[in-house]
Design a protein around this motif. Structure first.
Motif, short mmCIF file in Angstrom:
data_model
loop_
_atom_site.label_atom_id
_atom_site.label_comp_id
_atom_site.label_asym_id
_atom_site.label_seq_id
_atom_site.Cartn_x
_atom_site.Cartn_y
_atom_site.Cartn_z
N ALA A 57 -29.86 109.27 35.12
CA ALA A 57 -29.37 109.05 36.74
C ALA A 57 -27.85 109.07 36.51
O ALA A 57 -26.86 109.69 37.27
CB ALA A 57 -29.89 108.27 37.43
N THR A 58 -27.50 107.95 35.71
CA THR A 58 -25.95 107.76 35.47
C THR A 58 -25.49 108.83 35.09
O THR A 58 -23.98 109.23 35.57
CB THR A 58 -25.78 106.53 34.27
OG1 THR A 58 -26.76 105.48 34.94
CG2 THR A 58 -24.62 106.31 34.12
N VAL A 84 -32.58 103.68 48.51
CA VAL A 84 -33.33 102.43 48.35
C VAL A 84 -32.34 101.51 47.51
O VAL A 84 -32.18 101.79 46.15
CB VAL A 84 -34.82 102.48 47.81
CG1 VAL A 84 -35.38 101.08 47.61
CG2 VAL A 84 -35.62 103.35 48.69
N GLY A 110 -38.70 98.05 38.54
CA GLY A 110 -37.51 98.81 38.94
C GLY A 110 -36.69 98.88 38.04
O GLY A 110 -35.67 99.83 38.12
N SER A 157 -33.99 109.10 37.59
CA SER A 157 -34.20 108.96 36.33
C SER A 157 -35.67 108.64 35.88
O SER A 157 -36.56 108.31 36.72
CB SER A 157 -33.66 107.55 35.71
OG SER A 157 -32.40 107.48 35.50
C1 LIG Z 1 -30.34 102.36 42.42
C2 LIG Z 1 -30.11 102.57 41.07
N1 LIG Z 1 -29.07 103.71 40.75
C3 LIG Z 1 -28.89 104.01 39.37
C4 LIG Z 1 -29.31 103.35 38.43
C5 LIG Z 1 -28.98 103.87 36.95
O1 LIG Z 1 -30.11 104.65 36.40
P1 LIG Z 1 -30.28 104.92 34.88
O2 LIG Z 1 -29.67 103.66 34.18
O3 LIG Z 1 -31.46 105.31 34.26
O4 LIG Z 1 -29.15 106.01 34.55
C6 LIG Z 1 -30.55 102.37 38.26
C7 LIG Z 1 -31.27 101.81 37.22
O5 LIG Z 1 -31.21 100.57 37.51
C8 LIG Z 1 -30.90 101.99 39.87
O6 LIG Z 1 -31.87 101.36 40.21
#
Ligand SMILES: Cc1ncc(COP(=O)(O)O)c(C=O)c1O
Length: 435
Positions: free
Chosen positions: A106-107, A197, A43, A247
């Motif tokens: 994703a951030t 989710v 996760g 991501s």
């Molecule tokens: C639900 C959710 N959103 C956003 C993120 C952020 O992803 P990233 O750190 O790859 O940008 C995560 C990562 O843990 C996540 O689980």
């Protein structure tokens, strides 16, 4: 090439198939603290099959070049591979190619949307961008279960624009309070940003209902698909969301690559976030005009090897079958919660046994800090996530500061889940807190 070929019909991964899958992941072979690794932290970040590692290496060995810039053969080859990767990822999530923007993660994708809306509010983007402009008192709605990545960008946007941030609360069983969602959505709601989710609760939110609510007042929807794109069949066009983010590193891909999905009509009306090379048509000393989507959001030298490797990861997921992966993980998720619920002193966060949830489970152990649990498990080669999982407000809502999370993926076996459950029971005995 990976050795996995999906059998014609079974809905769930058979032990022999999982063994074949595991053989494709070199890291799963390693030992940790003298024990065979049991990796239950997908996760946070998933492991990579050889094909993905090779795709990145082959690019550097044979094709490395700047994309969308050179007139030479290598530049053309790299550009073709880069755009093919976009097409692969687009198909995987039910999008068109110009609806897929590469980001670092994703951030960054979520920040891109929030900053671009802020730029529109500051008057950038001309008449096309008027639809995005916020005025003081407009409302941005999120949920209480958001990862900080889908919360803080909206806090910042609200602070910059005078918009008001509101949140849909979480019920005691970890589901979203849809009665509250219906009450909170109103004519001032301009953005509804929510996770598909939950990375803590394992709950799957009712996307269609939330999209319908947002649409009824003309609000934009932003879906955090970080924990769904890697694990569930996802058709973003059918879901009807306006934007979505995920991501690469959580779906067998490398770090350094993320995806922003946006409906093409919206992306082409949205002012850019980052500016510079490769995203323009004409530049004078005073101003610049921008390319259409996706290139208007891809300023500067791009993450080419990472995009190509992510496409290889998608190929891998598709060869196994994302619906079969989802079924496998659902079964493991139920095994996890059933086993956890049977251990005295353990409280599972989110929906209980038999309720819909994905292949992860977070839990609290009465009287033991999650870091101690994590350390005890690590001594046995078992990797789990501990802490607040970037969801402090959610943990506060649940009356705790941290929890422990075990998360599965296509390579996780039932035996690993059982080994983890046995080790957790041993931890509780060790710390002397069992009921
Ligand atoms: C639900 C959710 N959103 C956003 C993120 C952020 O992803 P990233 O750190 O790859 O940008 C995560 C990562 O843990 C996540 O689980």
């Amino acid at each position: 090439m990976p050795t996995v070929t999906a059998p014609a019909s079974p809905h769930i991964l058979a032990p022999a198939e999982i063994s074949a899958i595991r053989a494709d992941f070199p890291l799963l072979d390693r030992e940790v603290n003298g024990r065979r690794l049991v990796y239950l932290d997908s996760g946070a970040t998933s492991q990579n099959p050889r094909a993905v590692i090779a795709a990145e290496r082959e690019y550097y060995e044979n094709e490395n070049s700047a994309v969308h810039r050179g007139a030479h053969t290598l530049a053309a080859l790299a550009t073709e591979r880069f755009e093919d990767a976009r097409a692969t990822v687009a198909r995987f999530v039910g999008a068109a190619e110009d609806e897929i923007v590469w980001t670092s993660n994703a951030t960054e994708a979520l920040n891109l949307v929030a900053y671009a809306i802020g730029n529109a509010t500051a008057g950038r983007g001309g008449v096309d961008a008027e639809r995005f402009r916020l005025t003081p008192g407009d409302e941005i709605l999120v949920t209480e279960m958001e990862h900080h990545a889908n919360l803080i960008p909206w806090q910042e946007l609200a602070a910059r624009t005078g918009a008001v941030l509101r949140f849909i609360p979480v019920a005691d069983d970890g589901t979203l309070r849809m009665d509250e969602a219906a009450r909170l959505v109103n004519s001032r709601t301009r953005v509804l940003a929510f996770t598909h989710v939950s990375n803590v609760l394992g709950v799957i939110n009712p996307v269609a209902e939330l999209v319908a609510l947002a649409r009824s007042v003309g609000a934009l929807t932003v879906l955090d698909a970080c924990q769904s794109a890697p694990h569930l069949p996802l058709d973003l066009s059918a879901l009807g969301v306006d934007f979505a983010a995920f991501s690469g590193h959580k779906m067998l891909g490398p770090t350094g690559i993320g995806v922003l999905f946006g409906r093409s009509e919206l992306l082409n009306a949205l002012p850019p976030f980052l500016t510079g090379g490769s995203m323009i048509t004409t530049v004078t000393m005073e101003s610049a005009e921008y390319l259409p989507s996706p290139h208007r959001f891809e300023a500067g030298t791009q993450r080419v090897s990472q995009a190509i490797a992510l496409a290889s990861a998608v190929d891998y997921l598709e060869r196994v079958g994302i619906d079969r992966i989802a079924a496998h993980e659902t079964a493991l998720g139920q095994r996890l919660v059933t086993g956890l619920a049977a251990i005295p002193g353990v409280t599972v966060l989110g929906p209980g046994v038999g309720r819909e949830r994905v292949g992860l489970a977070s839990f609290d152990v009465t009287g033991v800090h999650s870091h101690d649990i994590g350390q005890f498990l690590d001594d046995r080669g078992i990797a789990v996530r501990v802490g607040h999982h970037c969801a402090q407000p959610l943990h506060r809502r649940l009356g705790m500061t941290s929890s422990t999370r075990a998360s599965a993926y296509l390579y996780t076996t039932e035996d690993e889940v059982d080994e983890f459950l046995d080790a957790l029971s041993a931890a509780i005995t060790f710390f002397g807190v069992s009921a």
